[in-house]
Scaffold this motif. Structure first.
Motif, short mmCIF file in Angstrom:
data_model
loop_
_atom_site.label_atom_id
_atom_site.label_comp_id
_atom_site.label_asym_id
_atom_site.label_seq_id
_atom_site.Cartn_x
_atom_site.Cartn_y
_atom_site.Cartn_z
N ASP A 302 -2.90 27.54 -56.40
CA ASP A 302 -3.95 26.89 -57.18
C ASP A 302 -5.19 26.78 -56.32
OD1 ASP A 302 -4.60 23.48 -57.94
OD2 ASP A 302 -5.34 25.25 -58.98
N PHE A 366 -0.48 29.95 -37.14
CA PHE A 366 0.82 29.65 -37.72
C PHE A 366 0.77 28.38 -38.56
CE2 PHE A 366 5.09 27.69 -37.37
CZ PHE A 366 5.79 28.65 -38.09
N VAL A 367 0.13 27.34 -38.00
CA VAL A 367 0.03 26.08 -38.73
C VAL A 367 -0.73 26.28 -40.05
CG1 VAL A 367 -1.05 23.80 -38.72
CG2 VAL A 367 0.23 24.58 -36.73
N LEU A 370 1.43 28.37 -42.45
CA LEU A 370 2.56 27.58 -42.94
C LEU A 370 2.10 26.55 -43.97
CD1 LEU A 370 5.62 26.94 -42.56
CD2 LEU A 370 4.92 25.16 -40.98
N GLY A 371 1.03 25.83 -43.62
CA GLY A 371 0.53 24.82 -44.53
C GLY A 371 0.07 25.41 -45.85
N PHE A 374 3.29 26.67 -47.72
CA PHE A 374 4.44 25.78 -47.77
C PHE A 374 4.78 25.27 -49.17
CE2 PHE A 374 6.99 21.98 -46.92
CZ PHE A 374 7.98 22.56 -46.14
N ALA A 378 8.54 25.53 -50.40
CA ALA A 378 9.34 24.37 -50.79
C ALA A 378 9.87 24.52 -52.20
CB ALA A 378 8.50 23.10 -50.67
N ILE A 381 12.68 26.95 -52.14
CA ILE A 381 13.91 26.48 -51.49
C ILE A 381 14.69 25.55 -52.42
CG2 ILE A 381 14.87 25.14 -49.57
CD1 ILE A 381 12.54 26.16 -47.87
N ASN A 382 14.08 24.47 -52.86
CA ASN A 382 14.86 23.58 -53.73
C ASN A 382 14.06 22.99 -54.90
OD1 ASN A 382 13.30 21.79 -52.43
ND2 ASN A 382 14.93 20.52 -51.62
N ASP A 384 11.21 21.60 -55.00
CA ASP A 384 10.34 20.45 -54.75
C ASP A 384 8.88 20.80 -54.97
OD1 ASP A 384 12.40 18.86 -54.14
OD2 ASP A 384 11.83 18.47 -52.06
N GLN A 385 8.17 19.88 -55.60
CA GLN A 385 6.72 20.05 -55.73
C GLN A 385 6.07 19.28 -54.59
OE1 GLN A 385 4.92 21.59 -58.24
NE2 GLN A 385 6.72 22.36 -59.29
N LEU A 386 5.37 19.99 -53.72
CA LEU A 386 4.72 19.34 -52.59
C LEU A 386 3.28 19.80 -52.51
CD1 LEU A 386 7.34 19.84 -49.74
CD2 LEU A 386 6.78 17.73 -50.89
N SER A 387 2.43 18.96 -51.91
CA SER A 387 1.08 19.42 -51.60
C SER A 387 0.90 19.35 -50.10
CB SER A 387 0.00 18.55 -52.21
OG SER A 387 0.37 18.10 -53.45
N VAL A 388 0.16 20.30 -49.58
CA VAL A 388 -0.22 20.25 -48.17
C VAL A 388 -1.74 20.35 -48.13
CG1 VAL A 388 0.01 21.30 -45.92
CG2 VAL A 388 1.93 21.35 -47.51
#
Lengths: 666, 140
Positions: A302, A366-367, A370-371, A374, A378, A381-382, A384-388
């Motif tokens: 998004d 890398f950071v 990844l961010g 991610f 996430a 993987i399972n 999950d709804q996450l924000s970074v």
């Protein structure tokens, strides 16, 4: 007519790229110099295809040819001329066209630059790889991202115009082209890196050849990113310039790996070490530009820049996978010959500092990567709804930033191979005092907070170290009876100028994130409020009708002086009103004004006020960085033949220009 | 110099005395809360209506004496876990914090190992051919 011409031009570019690759490949196989020279000429046809396609698109936009889907979706009769030009890169298909145009331009310059060495296998291979990239982008335009597709059904009489945010500020004419000049520029060193792997000429020759290309690409990318931040600040209206948005990260990632690369190539040039690492950085830089395009253009993440859910995602992802696979396979095949003959003698040395620099930049990249991805990981993987977001990136990258500032201060003072403590002490003494005194002065003048103080202190340390190097260089120029400005040119000196620019940007970043003030005031006409020592007086609003929008302007007097006019624009086809901030720029602080809510029946409007220190330093620092890159690319004092320091270096033969027809390497 | 620097930093990082004001607490909380209708902006930064209503809600709860954790917990309950701009270090979220640390740790350890090995290794053996080359170069 535009559609026919454009489609023909895209086909020309695609066919020319493929034929060029085939000709070069055959020429290499048969050892036929005439074919190799002929293969190079196809780059001009690719350029012709790109230029014609661009001309067709521009003609279609300006003649309001709404039979083209792209024009019908993104053009409009009421859009001003400037934004009609920039409409070409206001949506996906046109952006790909701009990419292809820039790439074709680079290809043609490359073919011209190496025209005397067209029969050298490394040049031929590099051209094949660059043409393959061009073929991919022309292929995108011929297939899933066709900018010349016709509308289905009736031809509309008018269109909605480009995204309102992209027709609000003239910077949109400069930011994307600069960014693309940066992104695409890395294709050339990447192609040469792969060519070095294929031909087995893995010495330092190809690095030296592509050094200036890398620098130019890096400089354009830097300027492009800074312009993007500026655009964000001037247009988006939230008062910031960097939100760690996926698309910003996508431009920042290749910058990080490219910055690591421009430092670590120096180790390879001087000490013939880190060959695999440098190739990997180059591959990473190029593939990150492709991955960034995928992440931001396919709609998986998004982002304000992900214009549409588009069908090109799989194609770009496939290309990314291909680039990575081919590169890893080639590096794997050549693994044994890539082993470096040199070694590090002492950790406290210039090459040691460069290694630390590379670890820091790799960690930074890398950071950020990844961010950025991610939330996708996430979810995969399972579920999950996450924000970074910004808090994560700021917290994780701040220590890396401090490390880099420290290295920037120390590294220029370190000699190659080994540093004596005494030398180090002598060279770093006054820069270190400059840093310490800066911290003391800041604390004495009431500034608080560990992070900004560290940033200011380390920044002063690094800036003083860079100034010291420049001073020495200028003095050297005077001794050599050269004009003093010679002391600023060349890679090392230009690099120090870039360092000063980085320090200025870092200080601005630290200050503006630590000491900003923001508030919203509900003000009736004539009422005033004060934030962080700046007074704002709301005078009233006016409404202006433009051909493409209706603008509500608030008049606000800042600090009893000039009147500023933040506004809200209502575009006929856009549902939401787009705000335009108005900024009082100052050397110490900016006062950033937005019209949040237009006046109600009682005449009371909501005004957003944002006071941030040292914002102007960001743009100044960016300019210094661009200027420094230019100085660095300028031929400095020649040090050829490059004397390796100390240990013997294998296969230096390809450094010298090859006579035609010879040059199958080691 | 070291002493001067450490003293200055120690004073500088003390910060203003006293507990944070209401404004400071609202900003501290909303700066890690995502604005639900924007992309990538925090509820502190955005002027969107949704962000404003979150700011008002947080301010109300701060005034009622709720802790930062309670307020964030309420927002997570209402909007879901992705309202937080930095994932909690639990479940999958651990990875986003741990992987960079592991990576950097690994890289630094690897670098140290390489440096140590190259330092322990004695100087290269010089072959007769090398000596001959040097002799020749010196003579010419």
């Amino acid at each position: 007519m535009s559609a026919v011409l454009g489609t023909a031009a895209v086909t020309l570019g695609l066919v020319a790229a493929i034929l060029g690759m085939a000709t070069l490949a055959l020429g290499l196989r048969r050892g036929n110099p005439a074919m190799l020279r002929a293969g190079q000429r196809y780059t001009w046809l690719v350029l012709a295809g790109a230029v014609l396609a661009t001309a067709a698109m521009q003609f279609a936009l300006h003649s309001h040819n709404f039979s083209l889907k792209y024009v019908a979706d993104n053009g409009s009769r009421s859009t001003p001329v400037l934004y009609t030009v920039t409409t070409m890169w206001s949506a996906l298909e046109g952006s790909i066209l701009l990419w292809a145009l820039v790439l074709a331009g680079y290809l043609a310059v490359m073919a011209r630059h190496f025209r005397d060495r067209a029969t050298d296998p490394i040049v031929a291979w590099a051209t094949i790889f660059a043409l393959a990239v061009a073929a991919f982008f022309f292929g995108l335009m011929a297939g899933p991202a066709n900018p010349f597709r016709l509308v289905a059904g009736a031809i509309p009489l008018d269109g909605p115009g480009p995204n309102p945010l992209l027709q609000n500020h003239p910077l949109v004419a400069f930011h994307p082209p600069m960014l693309y000049l940066g992104y695409v520029g890395f294709t050339i060193p990447f192609a040469f890196g792969l060519a070095a792997l294929v031909t087995g000429r893995l010495g330092e020759g190809w690095l030296v050849e592509t050094r200036r290309w890398t620098l130019f690409a890096w400089g354009f990318l830097t300027i492009g990113i800074v312009l993007g931040a500026w655009w964000s600040y001037e247009v988006l209206g939230w008062g910031g310039y960097w939100a760690w948005d996926p698309v910003e990260n996508a431009s920042f990632l290749p910058w990080l790996t490219a910055t690591a690369y421009v430092h670590s190539v120096m180790v390879q040039e001087r000490r013939a070490m880190l060959r695999v690492w440098n190739l990997s950085l180059l591959v990473a830089t190029f593939s990150l530009t492709i991955l960034g395009t995928f992440l931001t253009r396919s709609g998986v993440l998004d982002s304000v820049h992900a214009f549409t859910e588009s069908p090109i995602g799989p194609a770009i992802l496939g290309f990314f996978a291909l680039v990575v696979t081919v590169s890893i396979a080639l590096v794997g095949c050549r693994g044994d010959t890539l082993r470096s003959p040199g070694s590090i003698d002492a950790p406290v040395s210039r090459e040691g500092a460069f290694l630390a620099n590379n670890v820091a930049f790799a960690a930074f990249a890398f950071v950020v990567l990844l961010g950025t991805v991610f939330p996708l990981l996430a979810e995969a993987i399972n579920g999950d709804q996450l924000s970074v977001g910004a808090p994560y990136f700021n917290r994780m990258t701040a220590p890396i930033g401090f490390t880099l500032l420290f290295l920037m201060a120390v590294a220029p003072a370190l000699p190659w191979r080994k540093a004596a403590t005494e030398t180090l002490h002598r060279r770093l003494l006054w820069p270190a005092w400059a840093g310490t005194l800066t911290v003391v002065i800041c604390v004495a003048s009431g500034l608080r907070g560990l992070s900004p103080l560290l940033a200011f202190g380390l920044g002063a340390f690094a800036g003083a170290a860079a100034l010291r190097q420049l001073g020495l260089s200028v003095r050297g120029a005077r001794r050599a009876a050269q004009p003093l400005w010679r002391g600023l040119f060349g890679r090392a000196n230009g690099g120090m100028v870039v360092h000063i620019g980085v320090v200025v940007v870092a200080v601005a970043f630290a200050a503006s994130s630590a000491y900003s003030h923001r508030a919203q005031f509900r003000l009736g006409p004539g009422e005033s409020s004060t934030l962080a020592g700046h007074s704002v007086t709301y005078l009233g609003t006016t409404t202006v009708e433009h051909p493409n929008k209706t603008t509500t302007q608030a008049r606000i007097r800042v600090d009893g002086g000039k009147v500023y006019e933040p506004s809200l624009h209502q575009f006929p086809f856009g549902s939401q009103a787009i705000g335009s901030p108005s900024v009082k720029t100052g050397a110490r602080a900016d006062v950033y004004l937005t019209l949040v809510v237009p006046p109600d029946a009682a005449g009371v409007a909501v005004i957003g006020v944002n006071v941030q220190p040292l914002i102007a330093w960001l743009w100044t620092g960016g300019t210094i960085m661009g200027f420094g890159t230019f100085l660095a690319a300028w031929p400095g004092r020649r040090r050829r033949p490059q004397a390796p320091e100390g240990e013997p270096v294998v296969s230096r033969d390809e450094v010298a220009p090859q006579p035609a027809g010879v040059g199958v390497g080691s | 110099m070291g002493l001067v620097l450490v003293t200055a930093l120690a004073i500088g990082s003390q910060g203003r005395s006293g507990p944070p004001t209401e404004d400071q607490r609202v900003r501290r909380i909303t700066s890690v809360i995502r604005c639900p209708t924007c992309s990538g902006l925090s509820a502190d930064q955005s002027d969107a209506p949704a962000a404003m209503s979150i700011r008002d809600e947080v301010r109300r709860r701060v005034q009622e004496g709720e802790t930062d954790g309670q307020i964030k917990g309420y927002l997570v309950g209402r909007f879901g876990g992705d309202i937080l701009l930095q994932p909690e270090a639990e479940g999958v979220g651990v990875l986003v914090w741990a992987l960079p640390l592991l990576g950097v740790g690994g890289a630094v350890a690897g670098l140290a190992l390489v440096l140590r090995r190259s330092r322990v290794r004695p100087g290269r053996q010089v072959s007769d051919a090398d000596r001959a080359l040097v002799e020749k170069a010196l003579r010419s």
